[in-house]
Motif scaffolding. Structure first.
Motif, PDB file in Angstrom:
ATOM      1  N   HIS A 114     -10.308   1.979   9.507  1.00 51.59           N
ATOM      2  CA  HIS A 114      -8.984   2.322  10.033  1.00 51.59           C
ATOM      3  C   HIS A 114      -8.168   3.151   9.037  1.00 51.59           C
ATOM      4  O   HIS A 114      -7.427   4.065   9.422  1.00 51.59           O
ATOM      5  N   HIS A 118      -6.582   7.000   9.217  1.00 56.16           N
ATOM      6  CA  HIS A 118      -5.181   7.421   9.024  1.00 56.16           C
ATOM      7  C   HIS A 118      -5.118   8.726   8.208  1.00 56.16           C
ATOM      8  O   HIS A 118      -4.168   9.493   8.325  1.00 56.16           O
ATOM      9  N   SER A 139       1.083   1.816   5.497  1.00 63.21           N
ATOM     10  CA  SER A 139       1.196   1.293   6.857  1.00 63.21           C
ATOM     11  C   SER A 139       1.815  -0.091   6.814  1.00 63.21           C
ATOM     12  O   SER A 139       2.340  -0.509   5.787  1.00 63.21           O
ATOM     13  N   GLY A 140       1.730  -0.793   7.949  1.00 64.89           N
ATOM     14  CA  GLY A 140       2.291  -2.136   8.004  1.00 64.89           C
ATOM     15  C   GLY A 140       1.467  -3.135   7.207  1.00 64.89           C
ATOM     16  O   GLY A 140       1.988  -4.137   6.720  1.00 64.89           O
ATOM     17  N   GLY A 141       0.182  -2.859   7.066  1.00 66.71           N
ATOM     18  CA  GLY A 141      -0.693  -3.799   6.375  1.00 66.71           C
ATOM     19  C   GLY A 141      -1.177  -3.326   5.019  1.00 66.71           C
ATOM     20  O   GLY A 141      -1.684  -4.114   4.230  1.00 66.71           O
ATOM     21  N   GLY A 167       5.292  -0.789   4.807  1.00 67.43           N
ATOM     22  CA  GLY A 167       5.765  -1.007   6.179  1.00 67.43           C
ATOM     23  C   GLY A 167       6.306  -2.417   6.375  1.00 67.43           C
ATOM     24  O   GLY A 167       7.305  -2.631   7.066  1.00 67.43           O
ATOM     25  N   ASP A 171       9.921  -3.650   7.612  1.00 75.04           N
ATOM     26  CA  ASP A 171      10.104  -4.599   8.711  1.00 75.04           C
ATOM     27  C   ASP A 171      10.945  -5.802   8.280  1.00 75.04           C
ATOM     28  O   ASP A 171      11.807  -6.268   9.028  1.00 75.04           O
ATOM     29  N   GLY A 184      10.739  -0.214  10.694  1.00 68.42           N
ATOM     30  CA  GLY A 184      10.690   1.084  10.035  1.00 68.42           C
ATOM     31  C   GLY A 184      11.499   2.169  10.729  1.00 68.42           C
ATOM     32  O   GLY A 184      12.389   2.784  10.127  1.00 68.42           O
ATOM     33  N   ASP A 188      14.992   3.974   9.372  1.00 66.51           N
ATOM     34  CA  ASP A 188      14.972   5.438   9.272  1.00 66.51           C
ATOM     35  C   ASP A 188      16.218   6.007   9.973  1.00 66.51           C
ATOM     36  O   ASP A 188      16.958   6.845   9.412  1.00 66.51           O
ATOM     37  N   GLY A 279       1.636   4.432   9.304  1.00 65.19           N
ATOM     38  CA  GLY A 279       2.907   4.354  10.046  1.00 65.19           C
ATOM     39  C   GLY A 279       4.131   4.784   9.247  1.00 65.19           C
ATOM     40  O   GLY A 279       5.013   5.463   9.771  1.00 65.19           O
ATOM     41  N   ASN A 283       8.154   8.256   8.354  1.00 68.03           N
ATOM     42  CA  ASN A 283       9.530   8.168   7.837  1.00 68.03           C
ATOM     43  C   ASN A 283      10.089   9.536   7.438  1.00 68.03           C
ATOM     44  O   ASN A 283       9.483  10.253   6.628  1.00 68.03           O
ATOM     45  N   ASP A 311      -0.494   3.898  14.554  1.00 64.65           N
ATOM     46  CA  ASP A 311      -1.848   3.666  15.065  1.00 64.65           C
ATOM     47  C   ASP A 311      -2.097   4.338  16.413  1.00 64.65           C
ATOM     48  O   ASP A 311      -1.244   4.293  17.300  1.00 64.65           O
TER      49      ASP A 311
END
Ligand code: KG4
Ligand code: ZN
Length: 348
Positions: A114, A118, A139-141, A167, A171, A184, A188, A279, A283, A311
């Motif tokens: 993954h 990206h 990213s978020g993870g 990310g 959040d 996010g 922004d 992700g 921004n 994603d």
């Protein structure tokens, strides 16, 4: 070009069911079904809810992508699917679907990373990636700096976050400010009306003592705590929280560290291409700051358009297409869903 392979990509690692179709570097379809609204009231992605949503969405999303591209499954040359990292149950849905379609239509299947996807998605917008390149993946993870010598085979991690992902910090701070999930995009938006210099929030792992052991690593948990303390102090004093200023100052701190370390990696390795993906690459401040500061160092910044940063299936198709063009062998049909797939493994 019509003679380039037609690749279908399936993404189900988190809360987006994505099916993308590309021919070479040309994007033909990017169908997406999101379960984000089902998770919003929990303030984070609930794995079981995500898995069930993928199950319901996968076939309709597949049909929509094929229709959008004006092709049938028989026309597809190879199927790529996110094998990991991500939520185990969510990944399983995509991997099982890919295998099913691959067997039924007699197509090769590529289980892909993954995170590499990206990075690869940028090729749909800007053509082949000059190699070597430095990639900032946010990213978020995940939050990592990578050296990409060969996007099909050789990706080397330089550093990553030692606590929260970028990310995740967006959040969590959004939640603290009473903004919706995922935070996010809301930070922004709020930040545009705020002063990025209003509050001097900490820049994690940038002090000289940290640089020795963590030159290319990130830490955002101290920043998140600093924002929480600042907001609490305001609230205790009975004062209104200046949401736009907090958002802008927090965002500035995150971007300052990300851009600073990414450009440091470019400078020290003599590499003049920086690609930003994931992700958080959507921004607006990160994009502007990276371009502005990189220009002073003769570094070219590549960022996919915001919709391709979060994603989607197109990114998986883009990486699949790159692997096919590079002559990489397909995966075995028993390819796994690997929630902890390491960054160094581009395809399985
Ligand atoms: O790559 P992605 O879609 O999913 C993962 O692989 O994690 O990244 C999602 C993350 C979320 O934390 C979200 O808040 C963040 O990307 N994000 C943003 C923006 N758009 C999405 N963060 C900052 N500014 C944005 N405009
Ligand atoms: Zn992602």
């Amino acid at each position: 070009m019509a003679d380039e392979p037609l690749i279908l990509g399936i993404e189900t690692s988190c809360d987006e069911t994505g099916v993308g179709i590309v021919r070479g570097h040309t994007l033909l379809a990017d169908a997406l079904a999101s379960s984000v609204e089902e998770h919003a009231r929990f303030g984070g992605v609930v794995p079981e809810v995500a898995s069930r949503a993928h199950l319901e969405a996968i076939v309709p999303t597949m049909d929509r992508a094929l229709r959008e591209a004006g092709v049938t499954i028989a026309d597809i040359d190879a199927i790529a699917v996110t094998s990991g990292p991500g939520l185990a149950g969510a990944l399983l849905v995509g991997v099982a679907a890919a295998k099913g379609y691959a067997v039924a239509a007699e197509k090769p299947v590529y289980g892909v990373n993954h995170l590499a996807a990206h990075v690869a998605v940028d090729t749909l917008e800007h053509g082949p990636l000059p190699e070597p390149a430095i990639a900032l993946l946010v990213s978020g993870g995940h939050s990592s700096l990578l050296r990409v010598d060969d996007l099909a085979r050789q990706v080397t991690p330089l550093g990553s976050t030692i606590d929260d992902a970028a990310g995740e910090a967006f959040d969590k701070v959004a939640r603290l400010l009473g903004l919706p999930f995922p935070g996010g995009p809301f930070i922004d938006r709020e930040a545009r009306a705020g002063d990025p210099a209003a509050i001097a929030f900490p820049r994690g792992l940038t002090a000289p003592k940290d640089l020795a052991g963590h030159r290319y690593d990130f830490s955002f948990s101290g920043l998140k705590t600093a924002v929480a303390r600042w907001v609490e102090a305001r609230q205790r004093a009975g004062e209104a929280v200046p949401v736009a200023d907090v958002a802008a100052s927090f965002q500035e701190a995150v971007c300052d560290v990300l851009v600073g370390k990414a450009l440091d990696a470019c400078r020290s390795s003599g590499i003049d291409t920086l690609v930003i993906g994931g992700g958080v690459a959507a921004n607006s401040r990160l994009r502007a700051m990276a371009k502005h500061r990189a220009a002073k160092h003769g570094v070219r910044v590549r960022t996919p358009r915001p919709k391709l940063c979060t994603d989607n299936g197109a990114m998986v198709a883009a990486l699949g297409s790159h692997l096919v063009a590079a002559g990489v062998a397909p995966s075995r049909l028993d390819l796994p869903a690997d929630s902890a797939m390491p960054l160094t493994v581009v395809s399985v």
